[in-house]
Write an enzyme that holds these catalytic residues in place. Sequence first.
Site, PDB file in Angstrom:
ATOM      1  CE  LYS A 186     -27.708  24.152  89.863  1.00 39.75           C
ATOM      2  NZ  LYS A 186     -29.009  24.564  90.961  1.00 39.75           N
TER       3      LYS A 186
ATOM      4  CE1 TYR B 138     -55.934  11.537  78.874  1.00 39.41           C
ATOM      5  CE2 TYR B 138     -54.758  10.746  77.183  1.00 39.41           C
ATOM      6  CZ  TYR B 138     -54.672  10.945  78.435  1.00 39.41           C
ATOM      7  OH  TYR B 138     -54.363  10.226  79.424  1.00 39.41           O
TER       8      TYR B 138
ATOM      9  CD  GLU C 245     -34.275  20.237  89.993  1.00 39.04           C
ATOM     10  OE1 GLU C 245     -33.636  19.039  90.104  1.00 39.04           O
ATOM     11  OE2 GLU C 245     -34.339  21.311  90.522  1.00 39.04           O
TER      12      GLU C 245
HETATM   13  C1  LIG Z   1     -25.881  13.668  89.493  1.00 34.40           C
HETATM   14  C2  LIG Z   1     -25.319  15.197  89.926  1.00 34.40           C
HETATM   15  C3  LIG Z   1     -24.912  14.826  91.466  1.00 34.40           C
HETATM   16  C4  LIG Z   1     -24.039  15.424  89.314  1.00 34.40           C
HETATM   17  C5  LIG Z   1     -26.220  16.165  89.821  1.00 34.40           C
HETATM   18  N1  LIG Z   1     -26.845  16.640  90.831  1.00 34.40           N
HETATM   19  C6  LIG Z   1     -27.900  17.758  90.698  1.00 34.40           C
HETATM   20  N2  LIG Z   1     -28.366  18.132  92.048  1.00 34.40           N
HETATM   21  C7  LIG Z   1     -27.463  18.217  92.855  1.00 34.40           C
HETATM   22  C8  LIG Z   1     -27.771  19.065  94.017  1.00 34.40           C
HETATM   23  N3  LIG Z   1     -29.208  19.286  94.264  1.00 34.40           N
HETATM   24  C9  LIG Z   1     -29.459  20.055  95.433  1.00 34.40           C
HETATM   25  N4  LIG Z   1     -30.739  20.295  95.818  1.00 34.40           N
HETATM   26  C10 LIG Z   1     -30.875  20.906  96.884  1.00 34.40           C
HETATM   27  C11 LIG Z   1     -30.157  21.249  97.766  1.00 34.40           C
HETATM   28  C12 LIG Z   1     -28.852  21.045  97.580  1.00 34.40           C
HETATM   29  N5  LIG Z   1     -28.358  20.231  96.377  1.00 34.40           N
HETATM   30  C13 LIG Z   1     -29.966  19.488  93.350  1.00 34.40           C
HETATM   31  C14 LIG Z   1     -29.744  18.395  92.194  1.00 34.40           C
HETATM   32  C15 LIG Z   1     -28.239  18.068  89.740  1.00 34.40           C
HETATM   33  C16 LIG Z   1     -29.259  19.164  89.250  1.00 34.40           C
HETATM   34  C17 LIG Z   1     -29.765  19.566  87.932  1.00 34.40           C
HETATM   35  C18 LIG Z   1     -30.665  20.415  87.598  1.00 34.40           C
HETATM   36  N6  LIG Z   1     -31.104  20.992  88.496  1.00 34.40           N
HETATM   37  O1  LIG Z   1     -30.952  20.529  86.492  1.00 34.40           O
HETATM   38  C19 LIG Z   1     -29.147  18.596  87.029  1.00 34.40           C
HETATM   39  N7  LIG Z   1     -29.136  18.770  85.678  1.00 34.40           N
HETATM   40  N8  LIG Z   1     -28.210  17.831  87.125  1.00 34.40           N
HETATM   41  C20 LIG Z   1     -27.797  17.592  88.241  1.00 34.40           C
HETATM   42  N9  LIG Z   1     -26.827  16.471  88.468  1.00 34.40           N
END
Ligand SMILES: CC(C)(C)c1nc(N2CCN(c3ncccn3)CC2)c2cc(C(N)=O)c(N)nc2n1
Length: 339
Positions: free
Chosen positions: A122, A42, A180
């Site tokens: 998550k 690579y 993420e």
């Molecule tokens: C698209 C939606 C709104 C349903 C959504 N929102 C997420 N989050 C919102 C709150 N977030 C957040 N971050 C900082 C402060 C407050 N809220 C961090 C992302 C998700 C986070 C993850 C994950 N962490 O793996 C995930 N698999 N699906 C998500 N799906």
Amino acid sequence: AGPPPVGAADWLVRAHALRDELNRHNHAYYVLDEPSIPDAEYDRLFQELQALETAHPELATPDSPTQRVGGAPLPQFDPVRHDIPMLSLGNGFSDEDIEAFDKRVMDGLETLQEVRYAAELKFDGLAISLRYVDGLLVQAATRGDGTTGENVTANIRTVRAIPLRLHGTKIPTVLDVRGEVLMYKQDFARLNQRQRDAGQKEFANPRNAAAGSLRQLDSRITAQRTLRFFAYGIGVLEGMDMPASHSALLDWYQELGLPVCKERAVVTGAAGLLAFFRGIGEKREQLPYEIDGVVYKVDRLDQQKHLGFVSRAPRFALAHKFPAQEALTQVLEIEVQVG
Ligand SMILES: CC(C)(C)c1nc(N2CCN(c3ncccn3)CC2)c2cc(C(N)=O)c(N)nc2n1
């Protein structure tokens, strides 16, 4: 990126072939976790492309793998407004919380049938939004307060897991990918070892290390931190119809060459949610990255729309958190912050 024009100079053809081959190996290694050539090979191809681009600067296209080494430091991060806000997530902790969530969803949909949910991990990283225009990565921004984030495009270009150009034939004109950015446990341990060897401060956990690496104004430093990315949501989509479900969205993302975690399932009802949660709980320690729970989403998009949002948190989604493990370190961290 179609083939080079007929009769183009052979260095143009060679550069084009090198770019596509290096991007393919990069995708195999960082997105599919299946390295396709030895690192030394690579590197040799990479250096050949770098030499060609030095001789002919117009070859350094935005999707060239040589753009991943980072550039001169930025004075600051510019603000970026999200055309579609990045929302927050409600939390659940007990089985009863999950049963209440499923009941609220069924009531909201006025159905007696079991609801289909997309269940996923998550990740304990930081949320970002990637904007692709005609398949090319043009901007990346942190979530910020959900409405306005920071422009971290230069740093995101160095994340090998994030494609600089989308693959395949179904390319939308505008696509905002939400996902993420995280650091694997092993890469975190290696980074802290390097920090110790260099007499520098260590990071408290992979999440802080990922956030610190992304908030670097010098993208050459970001390029030395092995960051990963998993896509899990969508913002603006223009030039194509939205997929009918969350699971179909993730399948499409995989076709586009975006990393999607394989630890996901479509389950039905509260029992399906809880079975998924327990299954992940058993393999959590063995996962190569840290998670702080799982996320449940009503799978069908028409049902998500029908349910809508309460303030900024969607009624159609819920995070189910594991009990906090390191209660002690959390207390220590708070004392350190106060002291
Ligand atoms: C698209 C939606 C709104 C349903 C959504 N929102 C997420 N989050 C919102 C709150 N977030 C957040 N971050 C900082 C402060 C407050 N809220 C961090 C992302 C998700 C986070 C993850 C994950 N962490 O793996 C995930 N698999 N699906 C998500 N799906």
